[in-house]
Design an enzyme around this catalytic site. Sequence first.
Site, PDB file in Angstrom:
ATOM      1  N   SER A 133     -10.649  12.090   2.427  1.00 23.02           N
ATOM      2  CA  SER A 133     -10.938  11.642   3.981  1.00 23.02           C
ATOM      3  C   SER A 133     -10.737  12.807   4.800  1.00 23.02           C
ATOM      4  CB  SER A 133      -9.728  10.547   4.059  1.00 23.02           C
ATOM      5  OG  SER A 133     -10.178   9.214   3.330  1.00 23.02           O
ATOM      6  N   ARG A 155       0.840  -1.192   0.098  1.00 23.23           N
ATOM      7  CA  ARG A 155      -0.226  -0.167  -0.167  1.00 23.23           C
ATOM      8  C   ARG A 155       1.020   1.203  -0.066  1.00 23.23           C
ATOM      9  NH1 ARG A 155      -4.337  -1.040   4.407  1.00 23.23           N
ATOM     10  NH2 ARG A 155      -5.040   0.940   4.004  1.00 23.23           N
ATOM     11  N   ARG A 162     -13.928  -5.886   4.864  1.00 13.36           N
ATOM     12  CA  ARG A 162     -14.915  -5.073   4.471  1.00 13.36           C
ATOM     13  C   ARG A 162     -15.859  -6.012   3.257  1.00 13.36           C
ATOM     14  NH1 ARG A 162     -15.311  -1.209   8.133  1.00 13.36           N
ATOM     15  NH2 ARG A 162     -13.193  -0.335   8.618  1.00 13.36           N
ATOM     16  N   SER A 212      -3.240   9.211   1.017  1.00 17.84           N
ATOM     17  CA  SER A 212      -4.044   8.694   2.298  1.00 17.84           C
ATOM     18  C   SER A 212      -3.723   9.738   3.349  1.00 17.84           C
ATOM     19  CB  SER A 212      -3.154   7.358   3.068  1.00 17.84           C
ATOM     20  OG  SER A 212      -3.617   6.863   4.115  1.00 17.84           O
ATOM     21  N   SER A 213      -5.005  10.131   3.927  1.00 12.23           N
ATOM     22  CA  SER A 213      -5.094  10.849   5.134  1.00 12.23           C
ATOM     23  C   SER A 213      -4.036  10.446   6.233  1.00 12.23           C
ATOM     24  CB  SER A 213      -6.323  11.172   5.520  1.00 12.23           C
ATOM     25  OG  SER A 213      -7.066   9.921   5.973  1.00 12.23           O
ATOM     26  N   GLN A 214      -4.011   9.179   6.387  1.00 11.02           N
ATOM     27  CA  GLN A 214      -3.195   8.876   7.520  1.00 11.02           C
ATOM     28  C   GLN A 214      -1.693   9.348   7.417  1.00 11.02           C
ATOM     29  OE1 GLN A 214      -3.613   4.496   6.552  1.00 11.02           O
ATOM     30  NE2 GLN A 214      -5.558   4.420   7.384  1.00 11.02           N
ATOM     31  N   ASP A 232     -14.243   3.636   3.106  1.00 13.78           N
ATOM     32  CA  ASP A 232     -14.521   2.243   3.794  1.00 13.78           C
ATOM     33  C   ASP A 232     -16.067   1.979   3.742  1.00 13.78           C
ATOM     34  OD1 ASP A 232     -11.976   2.271   4.346  1.00 13.78           O
ATOM     35  OD2 ASP A 232     -12.173   2.691   6.527  1.00 13.78           O
ATOM     36  N   LYS A 280      -6.432  -0.534  -0.633  1.00 16.21           N
ATOM     37  CA  LYS A 280      -7.012  -0.737   0.511  1.00 16.21           C
ATOM     38  C   LYS A 280      -6.501  -2.278   0.789  1.00 16.21           C
ATOM     39  CE  LYS A 280      -8.890   3.045   1.554  1.00 16.21           C
ATOM     40  NZ  LYS A 280      -8.405   3.953   2.645  1.00 16.21           N
TER      41      LYS A 280
HETATM   42  O1  LIG Z   1      -7.162   7.574   9.733  1.00 19.63           O
HETATM   43  C1  LIG Z   1      -7.909   6.423   9.601  1.00 19.63           C
HETATM   44  O2  LIG Z   1      -8.194   5.974  10.926  1.00 19.63           O
HETATM   45  C2  LIG Z   1      -8.282   5.947   8.587  1.00 19.63           C
HETATM   46  C3  LIG Z   1      -8.356   6.453   7.481  1.00 19.63           C
HETATM   47  C4  LIG Z   1      -8.952   6.036   6.146  1.00 19.63           C
HETATM   48  O3  LIG Z   1      -7.829   5.781   5.219  1.00 19.63           O
HETATM   49  P1  LIG Z   1      -7.091   6.732   4.042  1.00 19.63           P
HETATM   50  O4  LIG Z   1      -7.034   8.040   4.413  1.00 19.63           O
HETATM   51  O5  LIG Z   1      -6.012   6.159   3.600  1.00 19.63           O
HETATM   52  O6  LIG Z   1      -8.351   6.675   2.985  1.00 19.63           O
HETATM   53  C5  LIG Z   1      -9.759   4.921   6.181  1.00 19.63           C
HETATM   54  O7  LIG Z   1      -9.829   4.403   5.141  1.00 19.63           O
HETATM   55  C6  LIG Z   1      -9.281   3.827   7.106  1.00 19.63           C
HETATM   56  O8  LIG Z   1      -9.982   2.574   7.194  1.00 19.63           O
HETATM   57  C7  LIG Z   1      -8.942   4.321   8.500  1.00 19.63           C
HETATM   58  C1  LIG Z   2      -8.412   0.626   5.308  1.00 16.86           C
HETATM   59  C2  LIG Z   2      -8.706   0.255   6.405  1.00 16.86           C
HETATM   60  O1  LIG Z   2      -7.925   0.043   7.694  1.00 16.86           O
HETATM   61  P1  LIG Z   2      -6.354   0.358   7.516  1.00 16.86           P
HETATM   62  O2  LIG Z   2      -5.998   1.601   6.538  1.00 16.86           O
HETATM   63  O3  LIG Z   2      -5.947   0.915   8.923  1.00 16.86           O
HETATM   64  O4  LIG Z   2      -5.438  -0.805   7.189  1.00 16.86           O
HETATM   65  C3  LIG Z   2     -10.175  -0.309   6.940  1.00 16.86           C
HETATM   66  O5  LIG Z   2     -10.328  -0.388   8.069  1.00 16.86           O
HETATM   67  O6  LIG Z   2     -10.844  -0.509   5.959  1.00 16.86           O
END
Ligand SMILES: O=C(O)C1=C[C@@H](OP(=O)(O)O)[C@@H](O)[C@H](O)C1
Ligand SMILES: C=C(OP(=O)(O)O)C(=O)O
Length: 426
Positions: free
Chosen positions: A189, A119, A379, A161-163, A304, A331
């Site tokens: 996101s 990813r 999912r 990705s917002s992460q 999601d 994902k």
């Molecule tokens: O920050 C988080 O808790 C999440 C951010 C989202 O991801 P993206 O920002 O990569 O889309 C989401 O899809 C993931 O399940 C959880």
């Molecule tokens: C994408 C997901 O989680 P993560 O990005 O934390 O693996 C999810 O929960 O659908």
Amino acid sequence: MDISITPHDLFGTVEAISSKSYAHRALICASLANGTTNITCPYISEDIQVTVDCLKALGTTIARTKQGFRVVPAKEANRPQNIQLNCKESGTTFRFILPLLGALNISATISAEGRLFSRPLEPLISELSSHGMSFTWLDEKFLEVSGQLDGGSFEMPGNISSQFISGLLLSLPLLNKPSTIQITGPIQSKDYLAITEHVMTDFDITTPFEVNSATYTIEAQHYVCPGVYSIEGDWSNAAPWLVAGAIGQGVEVTGLSMQSTQGDKAILAALSLVGARVSRQQKGAASMMDHLRPFSISISEVCDLAPVLAALAAFIPGTSKLTDIQRLRLKESNRVQSICTTLKAFGVTVELSEDQTELVITGGKQPTSCIVDSYNDHRIVMMSAILASYATGPVVITHAEAINKSYPLFFEHFKQLGGICHSMES
Ligand SMILES: O=C(O)C1=C[C@@H](OP(=O)(O)O)[C@@H](O)[C@H](O)C1
Ligand SMILES: C=C(OP(=O)(O)O)C(=O)O
């Protein structure tokens, strides 16, 4: 593990499980705070456990209590210098832990499972590398991380990705010099960033965002322990039940906040849009079948929800669309492929638009009895279970243990709502 499902209406009430997104963030903030936090989080999942295990490796003491976790931060002198971490398949944990390692100046060798290392990561690694950290891949199986993260100006794309951004927000206050994060391009996101800001504010950290320049400013700050912290119900994992309610006799999910920052509470707006009868309660929501009509929904802010929205579309006569699907490919599975293959196995017509940005689903025929795979994606298991409940005959979901990533109690709750299933060893 394979799960065999005999079609049966889903009806009744179920309690929402604890929000995975809130749990990851609260555990991290509590680990960095100036005292012990008791976190109320009755339901856990593999991903939440991965974050717990990573934080323990960083020196935090975390005990599972009757209702959640007791988190005692590490004393500075007791932090390890070099650790091994397994982020398994949790994208959130992995992308949050990388800047945190740099902020605490801890070296680590990280392993992963499933698709996690495939990813996207590059924008985060590249920014952390230009701020003092080093990354080395060993045989593509391990990632070696070292170096002290240095504050300053960070740039991050907003549409991968917002992460990446949440991870930086959580870590940069620990540095002794101020930082900025400028988000480039469209921001997607956004609500996940709002969840990060929400939890950080509860631990007394502020990260003001200037909209015109799309820039966060992060001063050096201390996480302040709130004493107790309660994790709210998970809207993303309530969504399959609310979809089941809308195509059947009605389902209620309790333990959800109507004021939630979670973007996936938009499932209620989506169900209203398609014509389901939706009721918003003080602490929960319910949905019931009415005259359903086809829909077009952009999933850019609610990625999601895409698998269960695809299941919903399968039951509505006419053509529905999920638009802005680009990031679904990034994902646990390539969700564009896994959603399409799953729908086709159930006999549902689905096409990709010419520009590959939309899923076009023609619904209204009863899903057929079939064998489907999980694609190792929790999912997709939830999507298949909803389709199977109203199928023409039995359905087998292979490798259904993927559900444990976010919802180990899913099939317990499924049975609680009248679903008929049993597990078989693969
Ligand atoms: O920050 C988080 O808790 C999440 C951010 C989202 O991801 P993206 O920002 O990569 O889309 C989401 O899809 C993931 O399940 C959880
Ligand atoms: C994408 C997901 O989680 P993560 O990005 O934390 O693996 C999810 O929960 O659908």
